[in-house]
Design an enzyme around this catalytic site. Sequence first.
Site, PDB file in Angstrom:
ATOM      1  N   CYS A 103       0.841  -1.200   0.000  1.00 15.48           N
ATOM      2  CA  CYS A 103       0.000   0.000   0.000  1.00 15.48           C
ATOM      3  C   CYS A 103       0.873   1.245   0.000  1.00 15.48           C
ATOM      4  CB  CYS A 103      -0.931   0.006   1.219  1.00 15.48           C
ATOM      5  SG  CYS A 103      -0.054   0.200   2.782  1.00 15.48           S
ATOM      6  N   CYS A 122       3.472   1.596   2.715  1.00 14.92           N
ATOM      7  CA  CYS A 122       4.754   0.926   2.463  1.00 14.92           C
ATOM      8  C   CYS A 122       5.685   1.871   1.707  1.00 14.92           C
ATOM      9  CB  CYS A 122       4.532  -0.343   1.640  1.00 14.92           C
ATOM     10  SG  CYS A 122       3.523  -1.601   2.439  1.00 14.92           S
ATOM     11  N   ASP A 135       3.149  31.249 -30.118  1.00 12.84           N
ATOM     12  CA  ASP A 135       4.067  31.881 -31.052  1.00 12.84           C
ATOM     13  C   ASP A 135       3.422  31.738 -32.432  1.00 12.84           C
ATOM     14  OD1 ASP A 135       6.597  32.865 -32.163  1.00 12.84           O
ATOM     15  OD2 ASP A 135       6.791  30.813 -32.911  1.00 12.84           O
ATOM     16  N   ASP A 158       7.883  26.558 -30.917  1.00 11.23           N
ATOM     17  CA  ASP A 158       8.504  25.500 -31.714  1.00 11.23           C
ATOM     18  C   ASP A 158       9.548  24.716 -30.944  1.00 11.23           C
ATOM     19  OD1 ASP A 158      10.738  27.104 -31.594  1.00 11.23           O
ATOM     20  OD2 ASP A 158      10.642  27.757 -33.675  1.00 11.23           O
TER      21      ASP A 158
END
Length: 724
Positions: free
Chosen positions: A13, A16, A412, A612
Amino acid sequence: MKKQDIAVSGMDCASCAALITRKLARTHGVLNASVNYASGRARIEYEEGVVGVDALLAGIRELGYGASTEVGHDQEEKMRKAELGDLRRRLVLGILFTLPAVYIGMFAMDAPYRMEILFLLATPVQFWVGRQFYQGAISAARNMSASMDTLVALGTSTAYAYSVFALLGLAAEQYFEVGASLITLVVLGKYLEAIARGKTSEAIRKLLDLSPKMATVVREGKEVRIPASEIGRGEEMLVRPGERIPADGKVIEGESSVDESMLTGESMPAEKEEGSAVFGGTLNAQGVLHVRAEKVGSETALARIVQMVEDAQGSRAEIQRFADGVSAVFVPVVVVIALATFLVWKFAMGAETSFALVLAVDVLVIACPCALGLATPTAIMVGTGIGAGKGILFKNAQALERMSSVNAVVFDKTGTLTLGKPRVTDVLAAKGVDAGEVLWLAASAEHGSEHPLGRAITDEAEMKGVKLGRTSSFKAVAGKGVHCKIGTHTAYVGNMKLILEAGAKPDADLVKEAKRLEAEAKTVMFVAMDARVLGALALSDSLKEGSPRAVKELRGLGLEVWMLTGDNGKTADAIASRAGITNVIAGVMPDEKAAKVKEIEGKGFRVAMVGDGINDAPALASADLGLAMGSGTDVAIETGDVVLMRSEPMDVVSAFRLGRATVGKIRQNFFWALVYNAIGIPIAAGLLYPNFGILLSPAIAGGAMALSSLSVVANALTLHLWKQ
């Protein structure tokens, strides 16, 4: 500082994972540690020379968990299969012993040696099938902590011990079958959960399966079949139709169509010829290709994508801190509630000891910290995997998470909203002049030019099959255009300044038409021969087909849309108008974009910048969220928080939708996990019994706990139903 990934097995779980994280974080020399329960992986940053990998592995193993530095796909598959195999064996044994125990305990009340038989059936389940819960509980206790193992071990041990007392005649009732059924149900839930968690990493397995195991190379003029991992940089690879390309490279001979959908999400095949770039894992559809290997092994685009997805799946979202905080106190609080339940029912309500004990056991086993621990990582793993399959790469969990908080998108212009490549849109001819003659003269003059506009003109002529004239005395005039000699005549191609300096003057109709085209954000270049203007060409960087739709749909998602460009205001407004954008910032130099993004953020917006990925790196980095858009795999993967493998504006919309869908699943998981515990624990404690007579049996409580974890994983897997 050094980074190390460690595969961790045996976690039950989130507690742990939290326990291992605390252990690693306290280790001298460790700078940062994070353990992902869903992926079974620890990521550690440490000071080399202060602490070593062996010490890190030993620290994890001291807690009772398996640890290995072999974190590759094959190793993880082995660990997952080993975990499933162990759970399957324990489950089968649990069922074989629990079913007769339940029958004897609940229905065969008068069976001879009933208590002794129940003891013999329940003991192997308690201590062999349930051994992992004891190991985990003891390990947690040694480290002054508690986990789900603690709850299961406490609850079932209490039922078992009370039953032993009953066997010895020291108590009235036995609950052997209760403890056995609880352990078997929890193991069943863990088994189903492990299967479901395995499916969350399906995307990576599919990507890895695309890489061919064998390859054909040409050595000393002979075809040799070798493992793909042994291909050297610079080697010639032979790829036949129907085969996958083993490594990234360039075509040196042959023509074909290549399916690159696994990299870009683009369904249409890409045409390849000599000089074309090809990528490992893509499918050669037709034709034989000879490819020179340029990037091999971990350098290939596919390997980098897999690494990026793995990094994202192993990263932690900010919202995970909430789950970590709850998990840290969850188990101790539940133990206190269980103890209080026993005391209240036994002493305040006057109930029988066995009745109060059963309710306390109910509280211990119905509480489930696992669901909280699985809520975020399972959704992150599925979401990033889906994105990778569609050419949308999230570099970390935070990028996915921020998709839900961003309220403005800044594009852009060049290469993002537009094609980034000018093309001839109009050819104007003066009276008595043929348009073909205008294009011939302009292309002939621009043949020696390196300017993007000049190349666009020559490309247009080439596409139309125009044969160019021979030129001499070529000269480019900065900011104006070019001129050269064609035979005994001088040709001019450029703006109005160049034409006027040449002593030529366009007629009024041509000037009027040129102004109209300029109002449409087109660049007009006049064409003259000696002192006579023959016509003009209009060029434009066209909008991508999907830009207007993308802007419209982003607005539909409640986002403000902006455009940044270095163009003048008139040109910028014309392009923005066609894209449907009203917020425009024009005349921005590349080094000013980051500052403009900060200005928009200063107005109260959380900004996602789309660029880009190369020239826009500073702006992408300064925004709350950076989306780097690239053409195929020619993208700066190091730039931005999200990498869009195609240059398609609609992928920006898809990224937002997927990000929001993933965050939505995380919130749903948290909601149901919290509601489950908020409702289940009080009912298990008997809150409804006095007025409504409603009680939960321990078996039902255990089943509900197992179901809660499974439901969280299943809910995350429903992301596969998401449509782009």
